[in-house]
Design a protein around this motif. Structure first.
Motif, PDB file in Angstrom:
ATOM      1  N   ALA A 209       0.850  -1.200   0.000  1.00  0.00           N
ATOM      2  CA  ALA A 209       0.000   0.000   0.000  1.00  0.00           C
ATOM      3  C   ALA A 209       0.882   1.244   0.000  1.00  0.00           C
ATOM      4  O   ALA A 209       0.620   2.221  -0.714  1.00  0.00           O
ATOM      5  CB  ALA A 209      -0.925  -0.012   1.220  1.00  0.00           C
ATOM      6  N   ASP A 210       1.949   1.196   0.782  1.00  0.00           N
ATOM      7  CA  ASP A 210       2.861   2.334   0.845  1.00  0.00           C
ATOM      8  C   ASP A 210       3.550   2.566  -0.509  1.00  0.00           C
ATOM      9  O   ASP A 210       3.562   3.682  -1.037  1.00  0.00           O
ATOM     10  CB  ASP A 210       3.896   2.069   1.949  1.00  0.00           C
ATOM     11  CG  ASP A 210       4.904   3.196   2.063  1.00  0.00           C
ATOM     12  OD1 ASP A 210       4.505   4.364   1.908  1.00  0.00           O
ATOM     13  OD2 ASP A 210       6.090   2.911   2.302  1.00  0.00           O
ATOM     14  N   VAL A 211       4.090   1.494  -1.085  1.00  0.00           N
ATOM     15  CA  VAL A 211       4.821   1.648  -2.352  1.00  0.00           C
ATOM     16  C   VAL A 211       3.876   2.094  -3.470  1.00  0.00           C
ATOM     17  O   VAL A 211       4.196   3.010  -4.237  1.00  0.00           O
ATOM     18  CB  VAL A 211       5.531   0.328  -2.754  1.00  0.00           C
ATOM     19  CG1 VAL A 211       6.252   0.494  -4.085  1.00  0.00           C
ATOM     20  CG2 VAL A 211       6.505  -0.124  -1.678  1.00  0.00           C
ATOM     21  N   LEU A 212       2.707   1.479  -3.539  1.00  0.00           N
ATOM     22  CA  LEU A 212       1.764   1.850  -4.610  1.00  0.00           C
ATOM     23  C   LEU A 212       1.295   3.292  -4.431  1.00  0.00           C
ATOM     24  O   LEU A 212       1.116   4.028  -5.406  1.00  0.00           O
ATOM     25  CB  LEU A 212       0.573   0.882  -4.634  1.00  0.00           C
ATOM     26  CG  LEU A 212       0.926  -0.576  -4.964  1.00  0.00           C
ATOM     27  CD1 LEU A 212      -0.312  -1.465  -4.851  1.00  0.00           C
ATOM     28  CD2 LEU A 212       1.553  -0.709  -6.345  1.00  0.00           C
ATOM     29  N   GLY A 213       1.149   3.696  -3.165  1.00  0.00           N
ATOM     30  CA  GLY A 213       0.796   5.087  -2.880  1.00  0.00           C
ATOM     31  C   GLY A 213       1.888   6.031  -3.369  1.00  0.00           C
ATOM     32  O   GLY A 213       1.608   7.072  -3.965  1.00  0.00           O
TER      33      GLY A 213
ATOM     34  N   GLU B  85       6.680  -3.474  -8.494  1.00  0.00           N
ATOM     35  CA  GLU B  85       6.867  -3.320  -9.939  1.00  0.00           C
ATOM     36  C   GLU B  85       6.334  -4.536 -10.674  1.00  0.00           C
ATOM     37  O   GLU B  85       5.652  -4.422 -11.696  1.00  0.00           O
ATOM     38  CB  GLU B  85       8.357  -3.179 -10.269  1.00  0.00           C
ATOM     39  CG  GLU B  85       8.896  -1.789 -10.084  1.00  0.00           C
ATOM     40  CD  GLU B  85      10.331  -1.709 -10.631  1.00  0.00           C
ATOM     41  OE1 GLU B  85      11.235  -1.576  -9.807  1.00  0.00           O
ATOM     42  OE2 GLU B  85      10.509  -1.813 -11.866  1.00  0.00           O
ATOM     43  N   GLU B  86       6.653  -5.715 -10.135  1.00  0.00           N
ATOM     44  CA  GLU B  86       6.148  -6.942 -10.772  1.00  0.00           C
ATOM     45  C   GLU B  86       4.626  -6.997 -10.732  1.00  0.00           C
ATOM     46  O   GLU B  86       3.979  -7.411 -11.694  1.00  0.00           O
ATOM     47  CB  GLU B  86       6.714  -8.184 -10.070  1.00  0.00           C
ATOM     48  CG  GLU B  86       8.147  -8.478 -10.412  1.00  0.00           C
ATOM     49  CD  GLU B  86       8.566  -9.849  -9.866  1.00  0.00           C
ATOM     50  OE1 GLU B  86       8.031 -10.869 -10.323  1.00  0.00           O
ATOM     51  OE2 GLU B  86       9.427  -9.884  -8.954  1.00  0.00           O
ATOM     52  N   VAL B  87       4.053  -6.598  -9.582  1.00  0.00           N
ATOM     53  CA  VAL B  87       2.600  -6.602  -9.442  1.00  0.00           C
ATOM     54  C   VAL B  87       1.983  -5.706 -10.519  1.00  0.00           C
ATOM     55  O   VAL B  87       1.053  -6.100 -11.220  1.00  0.00           O
ATOM     56  CB  VAL B  87       2.184  -6.132  -8.025  1.00  0.00           C
ATOM     57  CG1 VAL B  87       0.715  -5.728  -7.970  1.00  0.00           C
ATOM     58  CG2 VAL B  87       2.475  -7.227  -6.987  1.00  0.00           C
TER      59      VAL B  87
ATOM     60  N   GLU C 204       0.900   1.878 -16.193  1.00  0.00           N
ATOM     61  CA  GLU C 204       2.247   2.149 -16.676  1.00  0.00           C
ATOM     62  C   GLU C 204       2.912   3.333 -15.958  1.00  0.00           C
ATOM     63  O   GLU C 204       4.067   3.264 -15.556  1.00  0.00           O
ATOM     64  CB  GLU C 204       2.177   2.384 -18.191  1.00  0.00           C
ATOM     65  CG  GLU C 204       3.480   2.260 -18.926  1.00  0.00           C
ATOM     66  CD  GLU C 204       4.392   1.142 -18.427  1.00  0.00           C
ATOM     67  OE1 GLU C 204       5.593   1.429 -18.281  1.00  0.00           O
ATOM     68  OE2 GLU C 204       3.936   0.016 -18.144  1.00  0.00           O
ATOM     69  N   GLN C 205       2.140   4.398 -15.759  1.00  0.00           N
ATOM     70  CA  GLN C 205       2.723   5.584 -15.126  1.00  0.00           C
ATOM     71  C   GLN C 205       3.141   5.273 -13.680  1.00  0.00           C
ATOM     72  O   GLN C 205       4.230   5.654 -13.244  1.00  0.00           O
ATOM     73  CB  GLN C 205       1.699   6.715 -15.142  1.00  0.00           C
ATOM     74  CG  GLN C 205       2.343   8.049 -14.872  1.00  0.00           C
ATOM     75  CD  GLN C 205       1.298   9.157 -14.769  1.00  0.00           C
ATOM     76  OE1 GLN C 205       0.105   8.923 -14.939  1.00  0.00           O
ATOM     77  NE2 GLN C 205       1.750  10.355 -14.481  1.00  0.00           N
TER      78      GLN C 205
ATOM     79  N   ALA D 192       9.402   2.405 -10.166  1.00  0.00           N
ATOM     80  CA  ALA D 192      10.756   2.021 -10.586  1.00  0.00           C
ATOM     81  C   ALA D 192      11.765   3.092 -10.187  1.00  0.00           C
ATOM     82  O   ALA D 192      12.918   2.795  -9.869  1.00  0.00           O
ATOM     83  CB  ALA D 192      10.787   1.788 -12.093  1.00  0.00           C
ATOM     84  N   GLN D 193      11.315   4.347 -10.174  1.00  0.00           N
ATOM     85  CA  GLN D 193      12.228   5.430  -9.784  1.00  0.00           C
ATOM     86  C   GLN D 193      12.559   5.398  -8.299  1.00  0.00           C
ATOM     87  O   GLN D 193      13.598   5.888  -7.898  1.00  0.00           O
ATOM     88  CB  GLN D 193      11.633   6.783 -10.165  1.00  0.00           C
ATOM     89  CG  GLN D 193      11.869   7.076 -11.632  1.00  0.00           C
ATOM     90  CD  GLN D 193      11.030   8.241 -12.123  1.00  0.00           C
ATOM     91  OE1 GLN D 193      10.294   8.847 -11.354  1.00  0.00           O
ATOM     92  NE2 GLN D 193      11.131   8.533 -13.410  1.00  0.00           N
ATOM     93  N   ILE D 194      11.649   4.826  -7.496  1.00  0.00           N
ATOM     94  CA  ILE D 194      11.971   4.719  -6.058  1.00  0.00           C
ATOM     95  C   ILE D 194      13.227   3.866  -5.899  1.00  0.00           C
ATOM     96  O   ILE D 194      14.117   4.182  -5.143  1.00  0.00           O
ATOM     97  CB  ILE D 194      10.821   4.042  -5.259  1.00  0.00           C
ATOM     98  CG1 ILE D 194       9.498   4.757  -5.438  1.00  0.00           C
ATOM     99  CG2 ILE D 194      11.190   3.958  -3.777  1.00  0.00           C
ATOM    100  CD1 ILE D 194       8.322   4.049  -4.752  1.00  0.00           C
ATOM    101  N   SER D 195      13.286   2.755  -6.672  1.00  0.00           N
ATOM    102  CA  SER D 195      14.407   1.841  -6.467  1.00  0.00           C
ATOM    103  C   SER D 195      15.717   2.443  -6.923  1.00  0.00           C
ATOM    104  O   SER D 195      16.779   2.097  -6.395  1.00  0.00           O
ATOM    105  CB  SER D 195      14.162   0.497  -7.152  1.00  0.00           C
ATOM    106  OG  SER D 195      13.750   0.684  -8.460  1.00  0.00           O
TER     107      SER D 195
END
Ligand code: ATP
Ligand code: MG
Length: 260
Positions: A24-28, A238-240, A248-249, A255-258
């Motif tokens: 939830a945090d990452v997707l947010g 990212e895989e999810v 896509e956005q 991906a930029q977080i990593s």
């Protein structure tokens, strides 16, 4: 497009709640609106997300029909507490008991991109409700002996839900969690899951670390507490998003977080 994902496992302690909270945090951070629903009477997710213990109404009142889901959303969480155990028992005697959550979620406010359902550690009525309400199932497995058996059992319940009540349910993937790849157990668990479930097993695994317990205690996301470890969940997110398609956005932002 709103996508609902049930996170489940037959066994306890496979990292379901941590996965829900962290995804939830990452997707947010990827710019998506995420709603999380605690379906476990233990209320761990609600605790992790700092919902006050007396927050009301909760998922219990939603499932018993006493309130509508929009009134039970606190921040981004529909919380749970011990009363959910009683609600589950009462639900067991009702017609349409497996469809209760699905119907409730149909009334949820618009605007959420992803709804994550945190299941309790059993394959009972609450987990079945989650699977009937979901578009996708994500199964977590602890990187230990018997990981395969646990996933097989969860998979059977996914298949029953699909064959009986939710024909469009899809398996999003199997996530190997709490892995220590220096140990034979973890390596064997991964090999056996890949042999059995092939591509359905996420490429990324979540490494085991005491930092997860610390971050839960401090109500801090692992991404802030230990960004090096947080990368595991960024990779899974990212895989999810790749598997879901159509985001896509958000996937590019994640991906930029990593790489930050
Ligand atoms: N990658 C990890 N490494 C080490 N510990 C972890 C990891 N992920 C979660 N934990 C810890 O393991 C414990 C169980 O995690 P969590 O509550 O997420 O599992 P669960 O599957 O939701 O459990 P339950 O089945 O009881 O609902 C917690 O103390 C959590 O902090
Ligand atoms: Mg849990």
């Amino acid at each position: 497009m709103q996508i609902t994902i049930a996170i489940l496992s037959q066994k306890g302690g496979t990292g379901k709640t941590t996965a829900v909270r962290t995804l939830a945090d990452v997707l947010g951070r990827g710019g998506l609106q995420v709603l999380v629903v605690d379906l476990d009477p233990q209320g761990n997710l609600s605790d992790y997300l700092d919902v006050p213990p007396d927050a009301a109404p909760t998922i219990s009142e939603v499932l018993s029909g006493a309130t509508e889901i929009d009134k039970a959303i606190h921040g981004q969480v529909v919380p749970a507490n011990l009363s959910l155990a009683e609600t589950e028992l009462a639900l067991g005697g009702k017609i349409g008991r497996e469809l209760t959550l699905r119907r409730a979620l149909q009334q949820a406010p618009e605007g959420y991109d992803v709804v994550l359902l945190d299941c309790p550690p059993s394959l009972g009525l609450l987990t079945v409700n989650a699977l009937v309400a979901a578009d996708y199932a994500l199964i977590t497995a602890e990187a230990q002996y018997f990981a395969l058996q646990g996933v097989e059992q969860a998979m059977q319940v996914v298949e029953v839900a699909r064959d009986s009540l939710n024909p469009s349910l899809q398996l999003l993937g199997v996530l190997l969690n709490l892995a220590d790849m220096r140990t034979v157990h973890s390596r064997e668990a991964l090999v056996s899951l890949r042999e059995r479930f092939g591509e359905k097993v996420f490429d990324s695994v979540i490494r085991s670390s005491i930092a997860y317990a610390e971050s839960a205690e401090r109500a801090l996301s692992i991404l802030d507490h230990r960004p090096d470890l947080g990368r595991d969940y960024v990779a899974v997110a990212e895989e999810v998003l790749t598997r879901l398609g159509g985001f896509e956005q958000a996937r590019r932002r994640v991906a930029q977080i990593s790489s930050a």
